[in-house]
Design a protein around this motif. Sequence first.
Motif, PDB file in Angstrom:
ATOM      1  N   THR A  58     -68.293 -47.280  63.801  1.00  0.00           N
ATOM      2  CA  THR A  58     -68.456 -45.872  63.433  1.00  0.00           C
ATOM      3  C   THR A  58     -67.944 -45.630  62.020  1.00  0.00           C
ATOM      4  O   THR A  58     -66.907 -46.150  61.626  1.00  0.00           O
ATOM      5  CB  THR A  58     -67.687 -44.965  64.413  1.00  0.00           C
ATOM      6  OG1 THR A  58     -68.218 -45.159  65.727  1.00  0.00           O
ATOM      7  CG2 THR A  58     -67.812 -43.500  64.044  1.00  0.00           C
ATOM      8  N   THR A  59     -68.686 -44.838  61.288  1.00  0.00           N
ATOM      9  CA  THR A  59     -68.271 -44.381  59.970  1.00  0.00           C
ATOM     10  C   THR A  59     -68.093 -42.873  60.013  1.00  0.00           C
ATOM     11  O   THR A  59     -68.687 -42.200  60.863  1.00  0.00           O
ATOM     12  CB  THR A  59     -69.302 -44.773  58.889  1.00  0.00           C
ATOM     13  OG1 THR A  59     -68.778 -44.415  57.612  1.00  0.00           O
ATOM     14  CG2 THR A  59     -70.640 -44.105  59.090  1.00  0.00           C
TER      15      THR A  59
ATOM     16  N   TYR B  26     -72.971 -50.129  60.207  1.00  0.00           N
ATOM     17  CA  TYR B  26     -72.533 -49.062  61.114  1.00  0.00           C
ATOM     18  C   TYR B  26     -73.669 -48.642  62.042  1.00  0.00           C
ATOM     19  O   TYR B  26     -74.840 -48.678  61.666  1.00  0.00           O
ATOM     20  CB  TYR B  26     -72.051 -47.843  60.330  1.00  0.00           C
ATOM     21  CG  TYR B  26     -70.755 -48.077  59.603  1.00  0.00           C
ATOM     22  CD1 TYR B  26     -69.558 -48.185  60.301  1.00  0.00           C
ATOM     23  CD2 TYR B  26     -70.725 -48.192  58.216  1.00  0.00           C
ATOM     24  CE1 TYR B  26     -68.354 -48.402  59.629  1.00  0.00           C
ATOM     25  CE2 TYR B  26     -69.531 -48.403  57.540  1.00  0.00           C
ATOM     26  CZ  TYR B  26     -68.359 -48.508  58.256  1.00  0.00           C
ATOM     27  OH  TYR B  26     -67.170 -48.720  57.599  1.00  0.00           O
TER      28      TYR B  26
ATOM     29  N   ALA C 197     -64.692 -45.967  56.901  1.00  0.00           N
ATOM     30  CA  ALA C 197     -64.611 -46.492  58.263  1.00  0.00           C
ATOM     31  C   ALA C 197     -63.862 -45.496  59.148  1.00  0.00           C
ATOM     32  O   ALA C 197     -62.908 -44.859  58.712  1.00  0.00           O
ATOM     33  CB  ALA C 197     -63.909 -47.843  58.272  1.00  0.00           C
TER      34      ALA C 197
END
Length: 179
Positions: free
Chosen positions: A96-97, A130, A90
Amino acid sequence: MTSLSDSAVAERATGVEEFVYVAVDDPRAQPLFEELSFEYRTRYADRIRADEIEVELHSRYPAELFVRPTGAFVLLLRDGQAIAGGAFMAHEQAGTTEFKRIWTSRHHRRQGLAHRILVELEAEAVRQGYTRVFLGTGPRQPEAIALYQSHGYTLLSAHDFDEAQPPGYLFEKYLEARV
């Protein structure tokens, strides 16, 4: 829940290949860390100390960051041996990753394996909800830079060692759910 790609096995002329999701400390992941250490030492020996590389690879990011439901660590095995891999965790921005540790064995390059790892990581990121990927790579890794650019990643910034900003190429890509 087991996804299709978790158990995807492809018959190749060179052997059986499969993606497996493992823990960072899984013994099958050891070649990934050994070869990344070799790559970083080879490419950045004049800029980064060996102990800093080991901290980056083994201590900077706790193993629990790379497990479901918010992360993953995948290996591509050929006949049971790791030949490529990558991970994500994460990122501080919601949705968002951050991709990390994308690697191909130096003995198996030029076979499209990094492409396959990138596609698999993106698919798993989408499965986990994501919508955006952030990643960075070193300024002396032109193969990685070319890979990300060829897969639709947008360059956010690029800095070499002699610039005022920290070195590295930062990219992003917005993901679309696949049907």
